[in-house]
Design an enzyme around this catalytic site. Sequence first.
Site, PDB file in Angstrom:
ATOM      1  N   ASP A  74     -53.512  -2.787  11.753  1.00  0.00           N
ATOM      2  CA  ASP A  74     -52.763  -4.220  11.262  1.00  0.00           C
ATOM      3  C   ASP A  74     -51.442  -3.918  10.705  1.00  0.00           C
ATOM      4  O   ASP A  74     -51.019  -2.837  10.591  1.00  0.00           O
ATOM      5  CB  ASP A  74     -53.898  -4.307  10.116  1.00  0.00           C
ATOM      6  CG  ASP A  74     -53.540  -5.492   9.104  1.00  0.00           C
ATOM      7  OD1 ASP A  74     -53.177  -6.832   9.835  1.00  0.00           O
ATOM      8  OD2 ASP A  74     -53.401  -5.268   7.969  1.00  0.00           O
ATOM      9  N   ASP A  85     -49.340  -6.138   8.140  1.00  0.00           N
ATOM     10  CA  ASP A  85     -49.134  -6.530   6.518  1.00  0.00           C
ATOM     11  C   ASP A  85     -49.933  -5.574   5.515  1.00  0.00           C
ATOM     12  O   ASP A  85     -51.194  -5.657   6.164  1.00  0.00           O
ATOM     13  CB  ASP A  85     -49.436  -7.724   6.240  1.00  0.00           C
ATOM     14  CG  ASP A  85     -48.296  -8.711   6.906  1.00  0.00           C
ATOM     15  OD1 ASP A  85     -46.969  -8.379   6.935  1.00  0.00           O
ATOM     16  OD2 ASP A  85     -48.545  -9.785   7.617  1.00  0.00           O
ATOM     17  N   GLU A 108     -46.701  -8.092   2.296  1.00  0.00           N
ATOM     18  CA  GLU A 108     -47.396  -9.204   2.961  1.00  0.00           C
ATOM     19  C   GLU A 108     -46.310  -9.964   3.413  1.00  0.00           C
ATOM     20  O   GLU A 108     -45.621 -11.017   2.913  1.00  0.00           O
ATOM     21  CB  GLU A 108     -48.550  -9.733   2.137  1.00  0.00           C
ATOM     22  CG  GLU A 108     -49.605  -9.016   1.725  1.00  0.00           C
ATOM     23  CD  GLU A 108     -50.758  -9.023   2.930  1.00  0.00           C
ATOM     24  OE1 GLU A 108     -50.602 -10.118   3.791  1.00  0.00           O
ATOM     25  OE2 GLU A 108     -51.626  -8.078   3.291  1.00  0.00           O
ATOM     26  N   SER A 136     -51.518  -8.281  14.504  1.00  0.00           N
ATOM     27  CA  SER A 136     -51.415  -8.838  13.169  1.00  0.00           C
ATOM     28  C   SER A 136     -52.143 -10.277  13.189  1.00  0.00           C
ATOM     29  O   SER A 136     -51.852 -11.150  14.202  1.00  0.00           O
ATOM     30  CB  SER A 136     -49.976  -8.683  12.871  1.00  0.00           C
ATOM     31  OG  SER A 136     -49.867  -9.462  11.595  1.00  0.00           O
ATOM     32  N   ASP A 194     -56.628  -3.177   6.268  1.00  0.00           N
ATOM     33  CA  ASP A 194     -56.740  -3.209   4.967  1.00  0.00           C
ATOM     34  C   ASP A 194     -57.765  -4.205   4.542  1.00  0.00           C
ATOM     35  O   ASP A 194     -58.036  -4.262   3.007  1.00  0.00           O
ATOM     36  CB  ASP A 194     -55.474  -3.186   4.128  1.00  0.00           C
ATOM     37  CG  ASP A 194     -54.595  -4.549   4.237  1.00  0.00           C
ATOM     38  OD1 ASP A 194     -54.485  -5.292   3.368  1.00  0.00           O
ATOM     39  OD2 ASP A 194     -54.651  -5.005   5.682  1.00  0.00           O
ATOM     40  N   ASN A 199     -60.217  -9.103   7.528  1.00  0.00           N
ATOM     41  CA  ASN A 199     -59.761  -9.621   8.820  1.00  0.00           C
ATOM     42  C   ASN A 199     -59.616  -8.596   9.739  1.00  0.00           C
ATOM     43  O   ASN A 199     -59.577  -8.885  11.049  1.00  0.00           O
ATOM     44  CB  ASN A 199     -58.277 -10.270   8.557  1.00  0.00           C
ATOM     45  CG  ASN A 199     -57.630 -10.923   9.793  1.00  0.00           C
ATOM     46  OD1 ASN A 199     -58.698 -11.757  10.468  1.00  0.00           O
ATOM     47  ND2 ASN A 199     -56.503 -10.627  10.147  1.00  0.00           N
TER      48      ASN A 199
END
Length: 276
Positions: A75, A77, A84, A164, A232, A235
């Site tokens: 991922d 962000d 972010e 992402s 993290d 998603n």
Amino acid sequence: MNLIIQGNDVQNNDLRAIAKLAEASRIDRITGEAFRLLDAQSHPDITEYCEEASLDHAFVPSGKKLTDFGLIAMDMDSTLLAIESIDEIADMHNVKPQVSAITQSTMRGEISFAESLTRRTALLEGLPQEALQKVYDERVRLSRGAEKMLQRMQSAGIKTMVISGGYTFFTDRVKDRLNLDYAFANTFEVQDGKLTGRVLGNIIGASGKGEILKRIRDELGLSKEQVIAVGDGANDLKMLEESGVGIAFHAKPILREKATFSLNHVGLDGIVNLFE
């Protein structure tokens, strides 16, 4: 099994106490922040002890090496990057509190990612496109240990990929900066030099991340067990499901519950220490 202990300040007395709980035969030093306890046995008190001592721990099969893998998917962000990016863009447009609230709700799994991205992107309507470059130049920061981890992965012949739910404006630049093999993300619609508040094409959310990972994995002729995925938030669940090793990096509880390993204290280079 080997028990890998990592932390920003690993005390000898803590190592000895954990080794005793795990009935380990030996303690080997990997780095100043990481240690391997050989022939370790599971014990119900190890998790609580490590949490109280601010240590990360992971039971890793003996003989499992970095060269067993062929792909790592990350991922962007709050994983590969320590920010972010959409929240920082929003700050340029004076809507950061509204966007951040939606971001956090999404990471906890309270609303769907597609709805979240649509709502957050709409709040950016009218922002000049050059503001994106300003965010990249002034605010993008790599997570601790990111470059060291990637260099080690690449030297081991492992393909590197960022997937992402953010925007291609950032993933394309991160890909070039870090010499990644693949980058996938969503695309802003821009008209007359300004963001329209809409996303072009299909939104890459949780399902999309999993589908992309599976497609690249199959193209490379890799098995599921040869893939590491790092994220993290909620998603990233599908991405971790398509990997043999799923790592929750400073993650929300919803992801930690599903991950193979969790790193809550050390940097991304802690991934390498698991398989050295």
